[in-house]
Design a protein around this motif. Structure first.
Motif, PDB file in Angstrom:
ATOM      1  N   VAL A 301       0.833  -1.204   0.000  1.00 37.38           N
ATOM      2  CA  VAL A 301       0.000   0.000   0.000  1.00 37.38           C
ATOM      3  C   VAL A 301       0.865   1.251   0.000  1.00 37.38           C
ATOM      4  O   VAL A 301       0.647   2.188  -0.780  1.00 37.38           O
ATOM      5  N   PHE A 302       1.881   1.292   0.861  1.00 35.26           N
ATOM      6  CA  PHE A 302       2.695   2.493   0.960  1.00 35.26           C
ATOM      7  C   PHE A 302       3.617   2.664  -0.238  1.00 35.26           C
ATOM      8  O   PHE A 302       3.927   3.788  -0.639  1.00 35.26           O
ATOM      9  N   LYS A 303       4.051   1.568  -0.853  1.00 33.48           N
ATOM     10  CA  LYS A 303       4.818   1.691  -2.097  1.00 33.48           C
ATOM     11  C   LYS A 303       3.944   2.313  -3.181  1.00 33.48           C
ATOM     12  O   LYS A 303       4.392   3.144  -3.967  1.00 33.48           O
ATOM     13  N   GLU A 304       2.678   1.865  -3.222  1.00 36.20           N
ATOM     14  CA  GLU A 304       1.739   2.420  -4.210  1.00 36.20           C
ATOM     15  C   GLU A 304       1.500   3.902  -3.955  1.00 36.20           C
ATOM     16  O   GLU A 304       1.259   4.673  -4.878  1.00 36.20           O
ATOM     17  N   ILE A 427      -7.013 -11.519  -2.511  1.00 37.23           N
ATOM     18  CA  ILE A 427      -7.145 -10.682  -3.715  1.00 37.23           C
ATOM     19  C   ILE A 427      -6.554  -9.288  -3.559  1.00 37.23           C
ATOM     20  O   ILE A 427      -6.378  -8.581  -4.548  1.00 37.23           O
ATOM     21  N   PHE A 428      -6.215  -8.889  -2.310  1.00 36.74           N
ATOM     22  CA  PHE A 428      -5.772  -7.517  -2.088  1.00 36.74           C
ATOM     23  C   PHE A 428      -4.550  -7.144  -2.932  1.00 36.74           C
ATOM     24  O   PHE A 428      -4.544  -6.079  -3.574  1.00 36.74           O
ATOM     25  N   PRO A 429      -3.472  -7.970  -2.959  1.00 38.31           N
ATOM     26  CA  PRO A 429      -2.320  -7.589  -3.788  1.00 38.31           C
ATOM     27  C   PRO A 429      -2.677  -7.438  -5.260  1.00 38.31           C
ATOM     28  O   PRO A 429      -2.131  -6.574  -5.950  1.00 38.31           O
ATOM     29  N   PHE A 430      -3.620  -8.268  -5.724  1.00 39.34           N
ATOM     30  CA  PHE A 430      -4.024  -8.188  -7.122  1.00 39.34           C
ATOM     31  C   PHE A 430      -4.899  -6.958  -7.376  1.00 39.34           C
ATOM     32  O   PHE A 430      -4.840  -6.363  -8.447  1.00 39.34           O
ATOM     33  N   LEU A 431      -5.716  -6.571  -6.376  1.00 39.71           N
ATOM     34  CA  LEU A 431      -6.478  -5.327  -6.491  1.00 39.71           C
ATOM     35  C   LEU A 431      -5.536  -4.142  -6.623  1.00 39.71           C
ATOM     36  O   LEU A 431      -5.748  -3.245  -7.450  1.00 39.71           O
ATOM     37  N   VAL A 432      -4.481  -4.129  -5.785  1.00 36.02           N
ATOM     38  CA  VAL A 432      -3.526  -3.017  -5.811  1.00 36.02           C
ATOM     39  C   VAL A 432      -2.817  -2.959  -7.160  1.00 36.02           C
ATOM     40  O   VAL A 432      -2.646  -1.888  -7.745  1.00 36.02           O
ATOM     41  N   SER A 433      -2.410  -4.133  -7.677  1.00 38.84           N
ATOM     42  CA  SER A 433      -1.658  -4.144  -8.937  1.00 38.84           C
ATOM     43  C   SER A 433      -2.547  -3.918 -10.154  1.00 38.84           C
ATOM     44  O   SER A 433      -2.155  -3.232 -11.103  1.00 38.84           O
ATOM     45  N   GLU A 434      -3.768  -4.478 -10.147  1.00 42.53           N
ATOM     46  CA  GLU A 434      -4.641  -4.381 -11.318  1.00 42.53           C
ATOM     47  C   GLU A 434      -5.411  -3.060 -11.374  1.00 42.53           C
ATOM     48  O   GLU A 434      -5.531  -2.442 -12.426  1.00 42.53           O
ATOM     49  N   LEU A 435      -5.957  -2.633 -10.225  1.00 36.02           N
ATOM     50  CA  LEU A 435      -6.751  -1.403 -10.208  1.00 36.02           C
ATOM     51  C   LEU A 435      -5.900  -0.165  -9.979  1.00 36.02           C
ATOM     52  O   LEU A 435      -6.359   0.953 -10.203  1.00 36.02           O
ATOM     53  N   SER A 436      -4.664  -0.380  -9.469  1.00 37.37           N
ATOM     54  CA  SER A 436      -3.719   0.708  -9.249  1.00 37.37           C
ATOM     55  C   SER A 436      -4.350   1.826  -8.416  1.00 37.37           C
ATOM     56  O   SER A 436      -4.735   1.593  -7.281  1.00 37.37           O
ATOM     57  N   GLU A 437      -4.485   3.011  -8.982  1.00 37.49           N
ATOM     58  CA  GLU A 437      -4.999   4.149  -8.190  1.00 37.49           C
ATOM     59  C   GLU A 437      -6.464   3.997  -7.793  1.00 37.49           C
ATOM     60  O   GLU A 437      -6.957   4.733  -6.925  1.00 37.49           O
ATOM     61  N   TYR A 438      -7.167   3.058  -8.403  1.00 32.97           N
ATOM     62  CA  TYR A 438      -8.579   2.844  -8.067  1.00 32.97           C
ATOM     63  C   TYR A 438      -8.782   1.676  -7.101  1.00 32.97           C
ATOM     64  O   TYR A 438      -9.904   1.176  -6.942  1.00 32.97           O
ATOM     65  N   CYS A 439      -7.705   1.239  -6.428  1.00 21.91           N
ATOM     66  CA  CYS A 439      -7.783   0.030  -5.600  1.00 21.91           C
ATOM     67  C   CYS A 439      -8.716   0.180  -4.399  1.00 21.91           C
ATOM     68  O   CYS A 439      -9.199  -0.823  -3.862  1.00 21.91           O
ATOM     69  N   PHE A 440      -8.990   1.418  -3.965  1.00 24.00           N
ATOM     70  CA  PHE A 440      -9.856   1.600  -2.804  1.00 24.00           C
ATOM     71  C   PHE A 440     -11.307   1.904  -3.180  1.00 24.00           C
ATOM     72  O   PHE A 440     -12.150   2.090  -2.300  1.00 24.00           O
ATOM     73  N   VAL A 441     -11.600   1.941  -4.474  1.00 25.60           N
ATOM     74  CA  VAL A 441     -12.987   2.197  -4.900  1.00 25.60           C
ATOM     75  C   VAL A 441     -13.939   1.094  -4.417  1.00 25.60           C
ATOM     76  O   VAL A 441     -15.022   1.399  -3.872  1.00 25.60           O
TER      77      VAL A 441
END
Length: 504
Positions: A301-304, A427-441
């Motif tokens: 999360v913090f790297k993103e 799925i969280f790591p994949f949400l961060v990598s796939e959705l990128s800036e939209y991972c918290f939507v």
């Protein structure tokens, strides 16, 4: 009831010390075991790769190492699900206090496996250890709030039950501190870090036997009135108030001849339909909001968010400190503002911060200070979680179900929590990598829908007796039925409360 030396020897401090003893080996373990897995990530992944290379002369690809690591992290949730399922039968058979003590068998076994995994050159031992630690956490997350809710006086029921969340967040902070590279988060010490959860367990084993069992369990489940009175006297530090004893006796009368309910029986019982829907939705939302996954994958999360690797381990301590502070504030406010206000307010604030976080991530490459806004959003998101969902979720099953249905309700609520934690953890790591800036939507959407549900359907339970709360839910469960029948049922509830009042 005798008025002898027991009163002089007792003190209100007994309740506080009982809470600390149960929680330090209970929900503190949940938070602690969430947090300690973040700092040794690289070391354990290296250990996995070296083990495969030594055994089978296979050099794993990065994605394969990540997959094994994700299993190690997420298997904790499946253990928690098992713990949540067996917690109900254990509390019925052994009682609340003894169940917490027996729960340390899973903890100590898991700690021993983690400690010896490195010498045995077996990452499989780490996986089994995480399952056992998960079972321990699943049991404590169900039994401890039940124990507290049944032992606390009505005017402090919310605050005492909420202390479970305070200790969970304290466990997160403690795990983050112990996991620093300067302490146990280094390459030579990571197996000691994974086994360090045995220390709180030892403290509980040494202290909890000195405290009383839940008064409600003693009277309603075991039918031992004298033991109930003795327990109440010790927990209150004074002679038992007739109003409190009458309330427990009334609950005993309401459930007389009824055996403990099974989870599937609750699904078929219309009289608890909305209570069941409520605990399932709120328990699921507690994990689907994504807050606990931040602790699993704080580095991701913090790297993103654009934070440098050197700063991440210190910033993650701030996340746990935020939730710890917020849970203490919630503990102070819950008996003033009520459960409904705190729960709905927390979810609304989390929705707002999820939106701001998405905007900040979208512009982090264009505005130099946006990574710091992203980091601030993570902190405020966690603060909002601590102010509402983190604590209130565990209080609800105690307050909206009676003694015979409560263990089964906690089994269902706990199962929903752990299943969703496992799903999000995977799925969280994949949400961060796939959705990128939209991972918290997706998380923001969950929070918004949860806030709407609480606002529309959850009655306030603050300071109300079980019969009054049941009456509130009765209006939802039997909405639209014959008005005469409904008014007769309400009159019965009012008569029960009048009887209670006159008995004083």
């Amino acid at each position: 009831m005798s008025r002898g030396g027991a009163q002089k020897q007792s003190s209100p401090l007994t309740l506080v010390l009982m809470v600390a003893s149960a929680a330090i080996g209970g929900t503190l373990q949940y938070g602690y075991n969430l947090a300690i897995m973040n700092s040794p990530t690289v070391f354990i992944q290296t250990f996995i790769n070296e083990t495969f290379l030594e055994r089978w002369d296979i050099q794993l690809e990065d994605y394969q190492v990540t997959l094994v690591w994700t299993i190690i992290v997420s298997i904790f949730s499946l253990g928690g699900l098992v713990g949540a399922i067996i917690a109900g039968p254990m509390t019925i058979r052994f009682g609340r206090k003894k169940c917490l003590l027996l729960n340390n068998i899973f903890l100590m076994s898991g700690a021993l496996l983690a400690l010896t995994s490195r010498a045995a050159k077996s990452f499989e031992m780490i996986i089994i250890s995480r399952v056992l630690i998960g079972i321990n956490s699943g049991i404590s997350m169900n039994v401890q709030p039940m124990y507290f809710g049944e032992s606390a006086p009505k005017h402090l029921r919310g605050a005492i039950s909420l202390s479970s969340a305070v200790f969970t967040s304290f466990g997160v902070v403690l795990g983050q501190v112990v996991g620093l590279r300067e302490i146990l988060g280094s390459e030579p010490c990571w197996h000691y870090l994974l086994a360090s959860n045995a220390i709180p367990g030892f403290i509980q084993l040494l202290t909890l036997p000195w405290f009383p069992e839940s008064p409600r369990y003693l009277l309603i489940d075991r039918g031992d009135k004298e033991a109930c009175i003795k327990s109440l006297r010790r927990l209150r530090g004074c002679e038992v108030q007739s109003s409190e004893l009458d309330e427990i006796l009334q609950e005993q009368a309401d459930t007389k001849g009824m055996r403990p309910r099974q989870p599937w029986e609750l699904f078929a019982d219309r009289s608890v339909r909305w209570q069941l829907i409520t605990v399932m939705i709120i328990s699921s939302a507690m994990q689907l909001c994504g807050n606990d996954s931040i602790y699993f994958y704080a580095s991701y999360v913090f790297k993103e968010a654009g934070i440098s690797d050197d700063q991440i381990q210190y910033i993650t301590i701030g996340t746990g400190t935020c939730e710890f502070t917020a849970c203490i504030m919630c503990n102070l406010l819950i008996e003033r503002k009520g459960r409904r206000f705190m729960l709905m307010g927390g979810f609304i604030l989390m929705t707002v911060w999820a939106v701001v976080f998405t905007i900040a991530l979208s512009f982090e490459h264009y505005v130099s200070w946006m990574p710091y806004l992203s980091m601030a959003c993570i902190f405020t998101y966690i603060l909002s979680f601590g102010m509402g969902p983190a604590g209130v979720t565990g209080v609800l099953p105690t307050e909206i179900f009676n003694q015979t249905a409560r263990p089964a309700a906690y089994m269902i609520a706990g199962s929903m929590m752990w299943i969703n934690l496992f799903i999000i953890g995977m799925i969280f790591p994949f949400l961060v990598s796939e959705l990128s800036e939209y991972c918290f939507v997706p998380f923001g959407a969950v929070c918004l829908l949860s806030a709407l549900y609480v606002g529309l359907f959850l009655p306030e339970t603050k300071g109300k007796s079980l019969s009054a709360i049941t009456s509130e839910f009765h209006k939802l469960n039997f909405k639209g039925e014959d008005k005469r029948k409904e008014s007769q049922t309400q009159a019965q509830y009012q008569l029960g409360e009048v009887c209670l009042s006159t008995a004083l």
